[in-house]
Structures are given as C-alpha cells and as structure tokens.
Design a protein around this motif. Structure first.
Motif, PDB file in Angstrom:
ATOM      1  N   TRP A  28       0.837  -1.204   0.000  1.00 25.35           N
ATOM      2  CA  TRP A  28       0.000   0.000   0.000  1.00 25.35           C
ATOM      3  C   TRP A  28       0.866   1.246   0.000  1.00 25.35           C
ATOM      4  O   TRP A  28       0.647   2.179  -0.768  1.00 25.35           O
ATOM      5  CB  TRP A  28      -0.925  -0.036   1.214  1.00 25.35           C
ATOM      6  N   SER A  31      -1.805  -8.846  -6.872  1.00 26.73           N
ATOM      7  CA  SER A  31      -1.515  -9.493  -8.155  1.00 26.73           C
ATOM      8  C   SER A  31      -0.010  -9.534  -8.315  1.00 26.73           C
ATOM      9  O   SER A  31       0.716  -8.739  -7.728  1.00 26.73           O
ATOM     10  CB  SER A  31      -2.169  -8.737  -9.312  1.00 26.73           C
ATOM     11  N   THR A  57       1.667  -6.150  -6.739  1.00 29.89           N
ATOM     12  CA  THR A  57       0.840  -4.950  -6.763  1.00 29.89           C
ATOM     13  C   THR A  57      -0.441  -5.215  -5.997  1.00 29.89           C
ATOM     14  O   THR A  57      -1.009  -6.311  -6.089  1.00 29.89           O
ATOM     15  CB  THR A  57       0.477  -4.590  -8.221  1.00 29.89           C
ATOM     16  N   THR A  75      -4.316  -5.003  -5.571  1.00 32.55           N
ATOM     17  CA  THR A  75      -5.491  -4.847  -6.427  1.00 32.55           C
ATOM     18  C   THR A  75      -6.378  -3.765  -5.806  1.00 32.55           C
ATOM     19  O   THR A  75      -6.109  -3.301  -4.687  1.00 32.55           O
ATOM     20  CB  THR A  75      -6.284  -6.168  -6.501  1.00 32.55           C
ATOM     21  N   ASP A  76      -7.421  -3.394  -6.489  1.00 36.26           N
ATOM     22  CA  ASP A  76      -8.373  -2.443  -5.903  1.00 36.26           C
ATOM     23  C   ASP A  76      -8.962  -3.006  -4.614  1.00 36.26           C
ATOM     24  O   ASP A  76      -9.118  -2.290  -3.623  1.00 36.26           O
ATOM     25  CB  ASP A  76      -9.486  -2.100  -6.895  1.00 36.26           C
ATOM     26  N   ALA A  77      -9.281  -4.298  -4.620  1.00 34.72           N
ATOM     27  CA  ALA A  77      -9.816  -4.942  -3.415  1.00 34.72           C
ATOM     28  C   ALA A  77      -8.771  -4.950  -2.300  1.00 34.72           C
ATOM     29  O   ALA A  77      -9.107  -4.776  -1.122  1.00 34.72           O
ATOM     30  CB  ALA A  77     -10.270  -6.364  -3.723  1.00 34.72           C
ATOM     31  N   HIS A 118      -6.387  -2.697  -1.918  1.00 36.93           N
ATOM     32  CA  HIS A 118      -6.298  -1.320  -1.415  1.00 36.93           C
ATOM     33  C   HIS A 118      -7.423  -1.043  -0.432  1.00 36.93           C
ATOM     34  O   HIS A 118      -7.206  -0.471   0.643  1.00 36.93           O
ATOM     35  CB  HIS A 118      -6.327  -0.327  -2.577  1.00 36.93           C
ATOM     36  N   GLU A 119      -8.631  -1.447  -0.781  1.00 36.03           N
ATOM     37  CA  GLU A 119      -9.780  -1.258   0.117  1.00 36.03           C
ATOM     38  C   GLU A 119      -9.571  -2.031   1.416  1.00 36.03           C
ATOM     39  O   GLU A 119      -9.837  -1.520   2.511  1.00 36.03           O
ATOM     40  CB  GLU A 119     -11.066  -1.707  -0.576  1.00 36.03           C
ATOM     41  N   THR A 175      -6.691  -0.264   3.594  1.00 42.36           N
ATOM     42  CA  THR A 175      -7.050   1.036   4.167  1.00 42.36           C
ATOM     43  C   THR A 175      -8.107   0.876   5.255  1.00 42.36           C
ATOM     44  O   THR A 175      -8.043   1.529   6.297  1.00 42.36           O
ATOM     45  CB  THR A 175      -7.505   2.040   3.093  1.00 42.36           C
TER      46      THR A 175
END
Length: 179
Positions: free
Chosen positions: A75, A110, A124, A126-128, A130-131, A134
């Motif tokens: 992150w 990923s 990296t 993923t969007d999931a 990151h959610e 955070t």
C-alpha cells in the motif's frame, strides 16, 4: 518490584518477568537484571500488541499479521518486487511468497514478471487489496491509539526516542536479520 508469588501456579504472562529475573539472578549472579527486564518486557509487549492487533483487527478481516504486513508495505511503497516486500516487512522471502499465494488467491494482490528481470516477481495491490488495507489500517490505528493513550504525549515522545535509540544501536546494527 512485586512480591514473588507463592507458587508458579500464581504466575501470569506479565508477572513471570519478575519471577524469571529473580530465579535467573539467584542462579546466575552475573546476569544483568535490568537488561533482562528490558528484553523480556519489550518482547512481551510486542507479543501482546501483535496478538491484540491480529485478533481484534486482522483475523476478523480474513488475514494474518504477516498478510497485513505485506499489504501495508505494498500500500505504502508498492508496486514492489517480492524481495523488497520481504526486506521492508522484516520477513523472509519464503514467508512473503507463501503469504502472497493466499493474498493473490483472495484477490488482494496481483503478481507479474518484472520487466527488467524475468526471474523477479512484481507485486501490486489490487483495488480490493487497497480497500482491505485502508479499512484494516483505520481499525489498526484505533487499537494503536488505545495502547498509546496509556502514556502522556511527552511520555510517548520520550519512549519513541528511546526505542529509536535502541534500534540504531551497535547491537542492533550487529544483529542478524531475516533479510
């Protein structure tokens, strides 16, 4: 220093420190009880913190303390090669690799081949992912604040300075590390 318990059955996780120091220095008088207390207390506090964070924040969200550490590094510093994640998280490459398998399966991380070196793996969030990190970190920081609130602001500053001094000491520099 509290009185020594009548039996070892009366010991708990924290009172064991006093007991251990008493018994150790009785048998090995050359042992430095202050250094021993510092080491035991730091270790026990760290273990208690990690257990608290993992049991109240991270396990309920489906990941381990190690998984949180990988997500946290990615992150804030990612995308990164797996070996850099290992170094920044203080874990072995093998541990990171095993954790990434789970995090990738869960859709949080990923991985792909690095362009500069076909043997290197680039990780990296993923969007999931990151959610997830955070959200987890907000709850994690609430627990950090609960622990920190036992100290005044000046005490926190002093303790941070002392811990950073230990971290930068020659003993710390000479210590073997996982990375």
């Amino acid at each position: 220093m509290p009185a020594e318990p009548a039996t070892t059955d009366d010991l708990d996780y924290l009172t064991f420190v006093d007991y251990a120091i008493s018994k150790t220095t009785a048998e090995l008088p050359e042992v430095d009880p202050v250094a021993m207390r510092l080491g035991l207390t730091l270790h026990r506090l760290t273990s208690a913190l990690v257990y608290d964070w993992e049991s109240t924040v991270h396990r309920p969200r489906g990941f381990s303390w190690g998984g949180f550490r990988v997500l946290f590094v990615l992150w804030l510093a990612g995308p990164l090669e797996a070996k850099r994640v290992a170094r920044l998280s203080g874990m072995s490459r093998a541990a990171v690799s095993a954790l990434v398998n789970t995090l990738e399966r869960d859709g949080l991380v990923s991985r792909r081949q690095a362009e500069h070196d076909r043997r290197a793996v680039l990780l990296t969030l993923t969007d999931a992912g990151h959610e997830a990190i955070t959200s987890a970190y907000q709850a994690h920081n609430e627990r950090e604040q609960a622990w920190a609130n036992a100290l005044s602001k000046p005490e926190r500053t002093i303790l941070i300075g002392l811990l950073e001094k230990l971290t930068a000491s020659s003993a710390a520099n000479d210590a073997k590390r996982r990375f």
